[in-house]
Design a protein around this motif. Structure first.
Motif, mmCIF file in Angstrom:
data_model
loop_
_atom_site.group_PDB
_atom_site.id
_atom_site.type_symbol
_atom_site.label_atom_id
_atom_site.label_comp_id
_atom_site.label_asym_id
_atom_site.label_seq_id
_atom_site.Cartn_x
_atom_site.Cartn_y
_atom_site.Cartn_z
ATOM 1 N N ARG A 5 3.008 -2.052 34.915
ATOM 2 C CA ARG A 5 2.960 -1.317 33.729
ATOM 3 C C ARG A 5 1.626 -1.507 33.762
ATOM 4 O O ARG A 5 1.137 -2.881 33.529
ATOM 5 C CB ARG A 5 3.626 -1.602 32.714
ATOM 6 N N PRO A 6 0.168 -0.889 33.231
ATOM 7 C CA PRO A 6 -0.652 -0.836 32.565
ATOM 8 C C PRO A 6 -1.088 -1.585 31.456
ATOM 9 O O PRO A 6 0.178 -2.158 30.668
ATOM 10 C CB PRO A 6 -1.551 0.228 32.788
ATOM 11 N N ILE A 7 -1.843 -2.810 31.547
ATOM 12 C CA ILE A 7 -2.040 -3.522 30.261
ATOM 13 C C ILE A 7 -3.076 -2.818 29.087
ATOM 14 O O ILE A 7 -3.465 -2.350 29.793
ATOM 15 C CB ILE A 7 -2.581 -5.281 30.566
ATOM 16 N N ASP A 8 -2.322 -2.233 28.116
ATOM 17 C CA ASP A 8 -3.369 -2.092 26.720
ATOM 18 C C ASP A 8 -3.990 -2.961 26.465
ATOM 19 O O ASP A 8 -5.994 -2.516 26.190
ATOM 20 C CB ASP A 8 -2.410 -1.379 25.706
ATOM 21 N N VAL A 9 -3.895 -4.349 26.184
ATOM 22 C CA VAL A 9 -4.280 -5.160 25.124
ATOM 23 C C VAL A 9 -4.447 -6.649 25.443
ATOM 24 O O VAL A 9 -2.929 -7.035 25.662
ATOM 25 C CB VAL A 9 -4.424 -5.390 24.515
ATOM 26 N N LEU A 10 -5.286 -7.223 25.964
ATOM 27 C CA LEU A 10 -5.060 -8.683 26.843
ATOM 28 C C LEU A 10 -6.020 -9.448 26.145
ATOM 29 O O LEU A 10 -7.103 -9.218 25.816
ATOM 30 C CB LEU A 10 -6.055 -8.601 28.440
ATOM 31 N N GLY A 31 1.174 -0.361 23.632
ATOM 32 C CA GLY A 31 2.125 -0.188 24.867
ATOM 33 C C GLY A 31 2.457 -1.734 24.966
ATOM 34 O O GLY A 31 3.358 -2.410 25.085
ATOM 35 N N ARG A 32 1.260 -2.138 25.947
ATOM 36 C CA ARG A 32 1.993 -3.770 26.494
ATOM 37 C C ARG A 32 0.687 -4.470 26.131
ATOM 38 O O ARG A 32 -0.086 -3.735 26.350
ATOM 39 C CB ARG A 32 1.797 -3.208 28.385
ATOM 40 N N VAL A 33 1.017 -5.211 25.419
ATOM 41 C CA VAL A 33 -0.018 -7.101 25.344
ATOM 42 C C VAL A 33 0.627 -7.922 26.232
ATOM 43 O O VAL A 33 1.721 -8.575 25.685
ATOM 44 C CB VAL A 33 0.204 -6.966 23.853
ATOM 45 N N ILE A 111 -7.011 -5.308 34.863
ATOM 46 C CA ILE A 111 -7.777 -4.600 34.251
ATOM 47 C C ILE A 111 -7.158 -3.985 32.919
ATOM 48 O O ILE A 111 -6.474 -3.200 32.304
ATOM 49 C CB ILE A 111 -8.400 -3.438 35.065
ATOM 50 N N PRO A 112 -7.653 -4.644 31.472
ATOM 51 C CA PRO A 112 -7.039 -4.211 30.665
ATOM 52 C C PRO A 112 -7.976 -2.890 29.783
ATOM 53 O O PRO A 112 -8.701 -2.438 30.161
ATOM 54 C CB PRO A 112 -6.657 -4.994 29.430
ATOM 55 N N TYR A 323 -8.645 0.987 20.325
ATOM 56 C CA TYR A 323 -9.946 0.814 20.931
ATOM 57 C C TYR A 323 -9.203 1.287 22.527
ATOM 58 O O TYR A 323 -9.628 2.697 22.730
ATOM 59 C CB TYR A 323 -10.922 0.196 21.331
ATOM 60 N N ALA A 324 -8.687 0.397 22.993
ATOM 61 C CA ALA A 324 -7.645 0.468 23.939
ATOM 62 C C ALA A 324 -6.850 2.558 24.194
ATOM 63 O O ALA A 324 -6.697 3.132 25.076
ATOM 64 C CB ALA A 324 -6.197 -0.089 24.386
ATOM 65 N N ARG A 325 -6.708 2.807 22.904
ATOM 66 C CA ARG A 325 -6.031 3.992 22.709
ATOM 67 C C ARG A 325 -7.785 5.368 22.890
ATOM 68 O O ARG A 325 -6.449 6.517 22.249
ATOM 69 C CB ARG A 325 -5.471 4.877 21.383
ATOM 70 N N GLY A 326 -8.874 5.474 22.285
ATOM 71 C CA GLY A 326 -9.762 5.856 22.365
ATOM 72 C C GLY A 326 -9.720 5.908 20.764
ATOM 73 O O GLY A 326 -9.990 7.136 20.740
ATOM 74 N N GLU A 327 -8.644 5.514 20.150
ATOM 75 C CA GLU A 327 -9.353 5.834 18.777
ATOM 76 C C GLU A 327 -9.899 5.348 17.763
ATOM 77 O O GLU A 327 -10.373 5.114 16.231
ATOM 78 C CB GLU A 327 -7.924 5.764 18.045
ATOM 79 N N LEU A 328 -10.601 4.347 18.805
ATOM 80 C CA LEU A 328 -11.986 3.191 17.437
ATOM 81 C C LEU A 328 -13.421 4.097 18.254
ATOM 82 O O LEU A 328 -14.105 3.967 19.210
ATOM 83 C CB LEU A 328 -11.459 1.912 18.203
ATOM 84 N N PRO A 329 -14.117 4.918 17.736
ATOM 85 C CA PRO A 329 -15.377 5.419 18.133
ATOM 86 C C PRO A 329 -16.527 4.628 17.684
ATOM 87 O O PRO A 329 -16.198 3.842 16.511
ATOM 88 C CB PRO A 329 -15.230 7.079 17.359
#
Ligand SMILES: Cc1cc2nc3c(=O)[nH]c(=O)nc-3n(C[C@H](O)[C@H](O)[C@H](O)COP(=O)(O)OP(=O)(O)OC[C@H]3O[C@@H](n4cnc5c(N)ncnc54)[C@H](O)[C@@H]3O)c2cc1C
Length: 418
Positions: A5-10, A31-33, A111-112, A323-329
């Motif tokens: 599964r893709p990693i959201d935060v590493l 999701g995945r940390v 690649i997170p 940031y990973a969700r695109g919510e940190l402009p």
């Protein structure tokens, strides 16, 4: 891990900062940390800190390092954070993706969505302070000796000299006494102590260990094993004063001469590093000059108290998740923070006004008198009984106040005598 599964935060490093970053990211909805740790166990430097004194702010009780860490690791597991130990991160690209090596998994490129750097700090070695003499056995950094005694059950020697009065050296002076060794003295080149005042009292004064200010080691003696050191007084320019040399017999020299944020990965990825702190330049969101890369804990600036490290880790993780969700402009404003003439170092270096923020700072010289720590223009002022280089000070800035000052060009933080 590729193909999983893709990693959201590493997160790189499973010390107090990294474990808290994992919790912060999951609580903020990532999701995945995944937290990567080169050691076989979690906890970072706290694993070897078996003395009490941790968690007074966070848990309102005095815990040992492992007890404090255990509470956070339990919370991390409950929050669904994944850990991968025995995993060395040996490279990072500017997009925050990392290169790892693990004995079972081999080489991987992960690649997170965002990365949090929490690699802690390292101790300055003997080479960094250029003491002449051969290199006999018996010379250790204080942290290495602490690991030997507290984790491996090995004593580095029987008769010790400590060079430098950083907290690890002070704590190790007491530890050596507890284990039956003699401590000839602690020698500090500066006119003031490097560590916390409480550690001078509890680790040196309580055990009658001599503490010599403005004194340094100028030579080590011995071929195979250390036989002694020459110490000498220093002048105002920290040069040894001729005629003040003295031989001190010892078989062990412990170095507590400074900690440096661990940042080979950051440098390799082109993350801007601060020339004085040695850590990444960060804003109040703990975002570095590479937008997908965040940083927390001793990798940013060397802290005294683990509570501050954990708090910073939680915030870095939460912002990385956003940031990973695109919510940190990208922030509308990025106001530089500048240290005044009595400030040696501080962090963060930029403030966006997106959140309330604490600027942590250290003074460049002691103020043994009533003084105040402040932020101009008129953002914060607090009276202090004293301010010392070994103890961090805090400047708390409210986001509302910053946003209200629409033409704010810079924030100056400083300390002055009253
Ligand atoms: C001797 C000593 C005594 C202290 N006493 C107190 C006290 O009494 N009270 C208090 O509040 N605070 C105390 N502190 C301070 C506190 O422990 C530290 O501020 C805190 O541990 C820093 O946490 P960190 O997560 O930033 O770094 P660390 O704890 O150093 O963790 C960093 C982690 O990153 C890992 N890592 C690094 N590079 C990589 C890589 N490339 N790949 C994978 N993993 C990597 C490391 O293995 C390590 O596990 C003490 C500190 C020391 C050293």
């Amino acid at each position: 891990m590729n193909g999983d599964r893709p990693i959201d935060v590493l997160v790189v490093g499973a010390g107090p900062a990294g474990v808290a970053a994992g919790i912060g990211a999951r609580r903020a909805g990532a999701g995945r940390v995944v937290v990567l740790e080169r050691d076989w166990d979690l906890g970072g430097i706290l694993q070897q800190c078996i003395h009490p004194g941790f968690g007074l702010q966070t848990f309102k009780e005095e815990l040992t390092g492992p007890e404090y860490m255990h509470r956070f690791v339990v919370q991390a597991h409950e929050a669904g954070v994944e850990f991968l130990a025995n995993t060395m991160v040996f490279g990072m690209d500017p997009d925050g993706s990392v290169w790892t090596m693990n004995r079972d998994r081999g080489l991987e490129h992960l690649i997170p969505g965002a990365t949090v750097l929490a690699m802690g700090c390292r101790e300055r070695p003997l080479g960094a302070i250029r003491i002449p003499g051969s290199r006999p056995a018996g010379i250790y950094t204080a942290g290495t000796a602490q690991r030997f005694v507290n984790m491996e059950g090995q004593m580095p020697g029987n008769r010790a000299v400590i060079l430098g009065s950083g907290d690890i050296g002070l704590i190790m002076a007491r530890r050596m006494i507890w284990e039956g060794a003699t401590v000839e003295g602690v020698y500090e080149v500066m006119p003031w102590a490097g560590g916390l005042r409480r550690n001078i009292a509890q680790c040196l004064d309580d055990y009658g260990i001599p503490f010599h200010l403005e004194t340094t080691v100028t030579r080590v003696h011995g071929r195979d094993r250390l036989e002694g050191v020459t110490v000498a007084k220093v002048d105002g320019a920290r040069a040894p004063v001729p005629g003040t040399e003295r031989f001190v017999p010892c078989d062990t020299l412990l170095l507590a001469v400074g900690l440096i944020p661990e940042n080979e990965l950051s440098r390799g990825a082109g993350v801007e590093l601060h020339p004085v702190t040695g850590g990444p330049v960060v804003n109040d969101l703990l975002q570095t000059s590479r937008p997908p890369v965040f940083a927390a804990g001793n990798a940013v600036i060397v802290y005294d108290l683990v509570d501050n490290v954990s708090d910073e880790g939680l915030r870095a993780g939460a912002n990385a998740a956003r940031y990973a969700r695109g919510e940190l402009p990208a922030p509308d404003r990025s106001i530089p923070v500048r240290g005044g003439e009595n400030v040696r170092l501080f962090s963060p270096q930029f403030v966006t006004g997106a959140s309330d923020v604490t600027v942590y700072l250290r003074v460049s010289r002691p103020f043994e008198c009533p003084c105040r720590v402040f932020a101009e223009p008129g953002l914060f002022s607090q009276k202090l009984r004293y301010a010392r280089p070994g103890e961090m000070n805090e400047v708390r800035l409210g986001a509302d106040c910053i946003r209200a000052l629409t033409d704010l060009k810079e924030i100056v933080v400083d300390v002055e005598a009253l």
